[in-house]
Design a protein around this motif. Structure first.
Motif, PDB file in Angstrom:
ATOM      1  N   ASN A  50      72.548  -7.873-115.592  1.00  0.00           N
ATOM      2  CA  ASN A  50      73.700  -6.216-115.850  1.00  0.00           C
ATOM      3  C   ASN A  50      73.092  -5.503-114.690  1.00  0.00           C
ATOM      4  O   ASN A  50      74.190  -4.535-114.388  1.00  0.00           O
ATOM      5  N   ASP A  51      72.399  -5.885-113.789  1.00  0.00           N
ATOM      6  CA  ASP A  51      71.935  -5.707-112.588  1.00  0.00           C
ATOM      7  C   ASP A  51      71.533  -3.277-112.647  1.00  0.00           C
ATOM      8  O   ASP A  51      72.159  -2.533-111.611  1.00  0.00           O
ATOM      9  N   GLU A  52      71.235  -3.652-113.827  1.00  0.00           N
ATOM     10  CA  GLU A  52      70.472  -2.116-113.851  1.00  0.00           C
ATOM     11  C   GLU A  52      68.825  -1.830-113.737  1.00  0.00           C
ATOM     12  O   GLU A  52      68.470  -2.877-113.484  1.00  0.00           O
ATOM     13  N   ARG A  53      69.688  -0.828-112.918  1.00  0.00           N
ATOM     14  CA  ARG A  53      67.927  -0.016-112.693  1.00  0.00           C
ATOM     15  C   ARG A  53      66.350  -0.693-113.797  1.00  0.00           C
ATOM     16  O   ARG A  53      66.869   0.055-114.866  1.00  0.00           O
ATOM     17  N   ALA A  54      65.744  -0.962-113.668  1.00  0.00           N
ATOM     18  CA  ALA A  54      64.745  -2.310-114.544  1.00  0.00           C
ATOM     19  C   ALA A  54      63.233  -0.688-114.193  1.00  0.00           C
ATOM     20  O   ALA A  54      62.685  -0.484-115.899  1.00  0.00           O
ATOM     21  N   VAL A  55      63.292   0.389-113.560  1.00  0.00           N
ATOM     22  CA  VAL A  55      61.890   1.319-113.575  1.00  0.00           C
ATOM     23  C   VAL A  55      62.668   2.163-113.660  1.00  0.00           C
ATOM     24  O   VAL A  55      63.505   2.782-113.439  1.00  0.00           O
ATOM     25  N   GLN A  56      61.613   2.635-115.269  1.00  0.00           N
ATOM     26  CA  GLN A  56      61.524   3.487-115.834  1.00  0.00           C
ATOM     27  C   GLN A  56      61.113   4.952-115.051  1.00  0.00           C
ATOM     28  O   GLN A  56      62.011   6.439-114.758  1.00  0.00           O
ATOM     29  N   ASN A  57      59.843   4.792-114.628  1.00  0.00           N
ATOM     30  CA  ASN A  57      58.982   5.651-113.781  1.00  0.00           C
ATOM     31  C   ASN A  57      58.301   4.543-112.920  1.00  0.00           C
ATOM     32  O   ASN A  57      57.866   4.025-112.740  1.00  0.00           O
ATOM     33  N   VAL A  58      57.878   5.732-112.213  1.00  0.00           N
ATOM     34  CA  VAL A  58      57.527   5.711-111.004  1.00  0.00           C
ATOM     35  C   VAL A  58      55.776   6.825-110.697  1.00  0.00           C
ATOM     36  O   VAL A  58      56.322   8.047-110.663  1.00  0.00           O
ATOM     37  N   ASP A 105      46.524  21.572-109.602  1.00  0.00           N
ATOM     38  CA  ASP A 105      47.204  21.982-110.446  1.00  0.00           C
ATOM     39  C   ASP A 105      48.066  23.002-109.006  1.00  0.00           C
ATOM     40  O   ASP A 105      49.261  23.498-110.104  1.00  0.00           O
ATOM     41  N   GLU A 106      48.296  23.037-108.750  1.00  0.00           N
ATOM     42  CA  GLU A 106      49.362  23.814-108.071  1.00  0.00           C
ATOM     43  C   GLU A 106      50.157  22.888-107.321  1.00  0.00           C
ATOM     44  O   GLU A 106      51.642  23.451-107.263  1.00  0.00           O
ATOM     45  N   LEU A 107      50.313  21.905-106.863  1.00  0.00           N
ATOM     46  CA  LEU A 107      51.538  21.032-106.440  1.00  0.00           C
ATOM     47  C   LEU A 107      52.206  20.566-107.060  1.00  0.00           C
ATOM     48  O   LEU A 107      51.370  19.752-108.838  1.00  0.00           O
ATOM     49  N   ARG A 108      53.337  20.647-107.377  1.00  0.00           N
ATOM     50  CA  ARG A 108      54.490  20.335-108.410  1.00  0.00           C
ATOM     51  C   ARG A 108      54.184  19.324-109.441  1.00  0.00           C
ATOM     52  O   ARG A 108      54.952  19.009-110.400  1.00  0.00           O
ATOM     53  N   TYR A 109      53.609  18.560-107.965  1.00  0.00           N
ATOM     54  CA  TYR A 109      54.418  16.585-108.530  1.00  0.00           C
ATOM     55  C   TYR A 109      53.646  16.494-109.541  1.00  0.00           C
ATOM     56  O   TYR A 109      53.407  15.659-110.513  1.00  0.00           O
ATOM     57  N   PHE A 110      52.078  17.132-110.379  1.00  0.00           N
ATOM     58  CA  PHE A 110      51.282  16.907-111.535  1.00  0.00           C
ATOM     59  C   PHE A 110      51.977  17.698-112.522  1.00  0.00           C
ATOM     60  O   PHE A 110      50.985  17.844-113.534  1.00  0.00           O
ATOM     61  N   ALA A 111      52.956  18.594-112.477  1.00  0.00           N
ATOM     62  CA  ALA A 111      53.138  19.089-113.600  1.00  0.00           C
ATOM     63  C   ALA A 111      53.928  18.798-115.051  1.00  0.00           C
ATOM     64  O   ALA A 111      54.924  17.687-114.219  1.00  0.00           O
ATOM     65  N   ALA A 112      53.352  18.454-115.679  1.00  0.00           N
ATOM     66  CA  ALA A 112      54.590  17.999-116.867  1.00  0.00           C
ATOM     67  C   ALA A 112      56.005  18.154-116.751  1.00  0.00           C
ATOM     68  O   ALA A 112      56.429  16.932-116.882  1.00  0.00           O
ATOM     69  N   ASP A 113      56.241  19.328-116.289  1.00  0.00           N
ATOM     70  CA  ASP A 113      57.662  18.787-116.358  1.00  0.00           C
ATOM     71  C   ASP A 113      58.737  18.523-115.530  1.00  0.00           C
ATOM     72  O   ASP A 113      59.816  18.587-115.357  1.00  0.00           O
ATOM     73  N   PHE A 114      57.625  18.704-113.770  1.00  0.00           N
ATOM     74  CA  PHE A 114      58.467  18.200-112.879  1.00  0.00           C
ATOM     75  C   PHE A 114      58.447  16.813-112.816  1.00  0.00           C
ATOM     76  O   PHE A 114      59.667  15.863-113.585  1.00  0.00           O
ATOM     77  N   GLN A 115      57.347  15.559-114.159  1.00  0.00           N
ATOM     78  CA  GLN A 115      56.822  14.414-114.179  1.00  0.00           C
ATOM     79  C   GLN A 115      58.514  14.115-115.311  1.00  0.00           C
ATOM     80  O   GLN A 115      58.710  12.926-115.480  1.00  0.00           O
ATOM     81  N   ASP A 116      58.335  14.944-116.280  1.00  0.00           N
ATOM     82  CA  ASP A 116      59.359  14.783-117.525  1.00  0.00           C
ATOM     83  C   ASP A 116      60.974  14.364-116.904  1.00  0.00           C
ATOM     84  O   ASP A 116      62.081  14.197-116.914  1.00  0.00           O
ATOM     85  N   ARG A 117      61.794  15.595-116.554  1.00  0.00           N
ATOM     86  CA  ARG A 117      62.593  15.718-114.754  1.00  0.00           C
ATOM     87  C   ARG A 117      62.629  14.432-114.186  1.00  0.00           C
ATOM     88  O   ARG A 117      64.304  14.209-114.572  1.00  0.00           O
ATOM     89  N   TYR A 118      61.395  13.970-113.069  1.00  0.00           N
ATOM     90  CA  TYR A 118      62.578  13.502-112.198  1.00  0.00           C
ATOM     91  C   TYR A 118      61.809  11.777-112.220  1.00  0.00           C
ATOM     92  O   TYR A 118      62.090  11.572-111.862  1.00  0.00           O
ATOM     93  N   LYS A 119      60.830  11.625-113.759  1.00  0.00           N
ATOM     94  CA  LYS A 119      60.956   9.958-113.720  1.00  0.00           C
ATOM     95  C   LYS A 119      60.127   9.878-112.928  1.00  0.00           C
ATOM     96  O   LYS A 119      59.910   8.343-112.683  1.00  0.00           O
ATOM     97  N   MET A 120      58.952  10.579-112.124  1.00  0.00           N
ATOM     98  CA  MET A 120      57.946  10.993-111.318  1.00  0.00           C
ATOM     99  C   MET A 120      56.807  11.615-111.056  1.00  0.00           C
ATOM    100  O   MET A 120      57.479  12.712-111.342  1.00  0.00           O
ATOM    101  N   GLY A 121      55.959  11.001-110.073  1.00  0.00           N
ATOM    102  CA  GLY A 121      54.814  12.145-110.040  1.00  0.00           C
ATOM    103  C   GLY A 121      53.576  11.525-109.315  1.00  0.00           C
ATOM    104  O   GLY A 121      53.280  10.876-108.885  1.00  0.00           O
ATOM    105  N   ALA A 122      52.591  12.510-109.934  1.00  0.00           N
ATOM    106  CA  ALA A 122      51.619  12.194-109.091  1.00  0.00           C
ATOM    107  C   ALA A 122      50.069  12.334-110.613  1.00  0.00           C
ATOM    108  O   ALA A 122      50.047  13.009-111.150  1.00  0.00           O
ATOM    109  N   ILE A 123      48.678  11.206-110.703  1.00  0.00           N
ATOM    110  CA  ILE A 123      48.697  11.980-111.551  1.00  0.00           C
ATOM    111  C   ILE A 123      46.944  11.303-110.246  1.00  0.00           C
ATOM    112  O   ILE A 123      46.411  10.336-110.435  1.00  0.00           O
ATOM    113  N   GLY A 124      46.260  12.540-110.718  1.00  0.00           N
ATOM    114  CA  GLY A 124      45.084  12.599-110.075  1.00  0.00           C
ATOM    115  C   GLY A 124      44.015  11.510-111.126  1.00  0.00           C
ATOM    116  O   GLY A 124      43.511  11.392-112.666  1.00  0.00           O
TER     117      GLY A 124
END
Length: 501
Positions: A435-443, A452-471
């Motif tokens: 169906n040509d839909e995007r297959a990737v849910q999270n990156v 802990d200061e960078l927003r990419y590690f924050a849970a709300d950022f990751q839940d909102r944008y479906k991407m982020g960083a994991i240490g």
């Protein structure tokens, strides 16, 4: 071994920090330092060399010369030459980069997880588990291949600047050549003057000579370890087929060359129980030597090796494999591993973890998920495809019509956003065929960076944008990865319930 004193004339600092004498400065690799030399009286500007390279002053003021130097991108002992006088210092690893200890920890943890995953494969072969054994193993051979170059570097540093001790020994000599008279010499004189008919000092007398000796405890332990290593490599040369046997013989010849050094000929191999001395505990080079040999025999319960060696300069490749195995470990601990056969390859040399490029190593889970290493997606791929170029994310979790991409980044600069921006190509460029839909849910990026200061590690950022960083750091906390896996499994279970309804 203590450092020489620069007399306080040569000072170093990072920009904006306080000036420190050379012997107190904490140098970090790949960093820029300002230096200052304080001249006395009519002294001319200093002649300064760092690691053999001249350091010309940028400006001269009243009795002071200022300049700038950049430390090389490696850690270890370095030298300063100030007005023809040599001073020693040490460059410490960049804290943003994985250390040699973490590199060895990654290799060890990969090889420890391998036999546990093998229990979920359908390969019919026996895996021995004999901890603390000195039997040959593929895991130990993998360690030797990966870290032999590092050992060679350490031995060169030991030979160049070995520890030594001042020792006294008695020797007979002519009385006019006696330089020091101690209590033992005086006692010998008194005894022999009484025996002499004239009562005069004998022409030939016994006296103590003090001289530097390299036959210290630490050097003796290292020589013993090298002798044992040469014997071990000879065994690998006889037991291994083909190219591995040739490599083992080359390593053994190299160790034999070290042992023929004039320095090691002055050292007697240690024969007792080995203990950790203060030198092994605090001297950076001797400490790493001790740790290298200590790890060599800690592969008793690891019989599965890596098919390819990963030198220290390719730590990024080992970090990718380590991240993959840590993810597999989390699912294994949750009781979700089903089949791991595609992680292994059996050859005439033995059983290996198989992480070659384009081989798409995969682990199947009990809930239908599949964890791929370097899965290839291109225009003609059957289920998921790309409409631009071939893509090969490092780690992909496939489940039904969904993909979850994890990209290990061994060393990321301060702007993680740039690295995350590159992940858009996976999220936007891999589509579902039907169906040509995007297959990737999270990156997500997996990185040794912890913040802990960078927003990419924050849970709300990751839940909102479906991407982020994991240490994810070797020897560090694994809770962030476990939490992410728990959310992923719960999310897929909810989607499955909705689709069934």
């Amino acid at each position: 071994m203590g450092q020489h004193s620069s007399g306080g004339n040569f000072l170093l600092r990072l920009s904006g920090e306080a000036w420190l004498p050379l012997e107190e400065a904490y140098l970090v690799e790949a960093s820029t330092y300002e230096w200052k030399y304080v001249m006395t009286g009519l002294e001319p500007p200093p002649l300064i060399r760092f690691c053999g390279l001249p350091q010309a002053p940028h400006r001269l003021e009243a009795h002071e010369a200022y300049g700038q130097l950049i430390t090389p991108f490696y850690s270890g002992q370095v030298t300063f030459e100030i007005n023809a006088e040599l001073f020693e210092s040490y460059i410490y690893p960049d804290p943003r980069k994985l250390t040699q200890e973490q590199y060895n920890l990654m290799l060890s943890e990969i090889l420890q997880e391998a036999p546990l995953c093998f229990n979920y494969s359908e390969i019919e072969t026996g895996i021995q588990a004999d901890r603390h054994s000195r039997l040959l193993s593929l895991a130990q051979w993998s360690y030797l291949q990966a870290s032999f170059a590092w050992l060679a570097s350490l031995i060169r540093q030991v030979v160049a600047q070995p520890t030594r001790v001042l020792q006294a020994r008695e020797q007979q000599m002519r009385r006019d050549r006696v330089k020091t008279v101690d209590s033992q010499t005086m006692g010998w004189l008194e005894r022999n003057r009484r025996r002499s008919a004239s009562g005069t000092v004998p022409e030939i007398m016994r006296s103590s000579i003090r001289e530097d000796s390299y036959n210290t405890y630490e050097n003796r332990v290292i020589k013993r370890s090298l002798v044992e290593l040469r014997h071990l490599l000879k065994l690998y040369g006889k037991a291994s087929p083909g190219e591995s046997a040739t490599t083992a013989e080359l390593y053994a010849d190299k160790v034999g060359y070290w042992l023929r050094e004039p320095f090691f000929k002055q050292v007697t191999p240690y024969g007792g129980a080995i203990r950790i001395s203060q030198v092994f505990r605090k001297h950076p080079v001797y400490q790493q030597c001790y740790q290298w040999f200590e790890r060599l025999y800690k592969h008793g319960d690891e019989r599965i090796g890596l098919q390819y060696s990963y030198p220290l300069k390719e730590t990024f490749a080992l970090y990718e494999i380590w991240c993959y195995m840590q993810l597999v470990k989390v699912f294994r601990e949750k009781g979700m591993l089903k089949n791991s056969s595609r992680l292994f390859q059996t050859t005439h040399e033995g059983l290996f973890l198989h992480f070659a490029e384009n081989k798409e190593s995969v682990v199947h889970l009990t809930n239908g998920m599949r964890i791929y290493y370097q899965r290839v997606y291109q225009y003609n791929s059957p289920h998921f495809y790309t409409f631009t170029q071939m893509m090969k994310p490092d780690i992909v979790i496939e489940t039904g019509d969904h993909l979850y991409v994890l990209d290990p980044k061994y060393r990321v600069p301060a702007n993680l956003g740039t690295a995350l921006g590159e992940m858009h190509k996976y999220r936007d460029g891999i589509l579902l065929r039907r169906n040509d839909e995007r297959a990737v849910q999270n990156v997500f990026i997996l990185t040794p960076v912890q913040s802990d200061e960078l927003r990419y590690f924050a849970a709300d950022f990751q839940d909102r944008y479906k991407m982020g960083a994991i240490g994810l750091t070797p020897g560090g906390d694994m809770s962030s990865l476990r939490d992410w896996v728990d959310k992923l499994v719960a999310q897929e279970e909810r989607m499955m319930e909705i689709s069934e309804d």
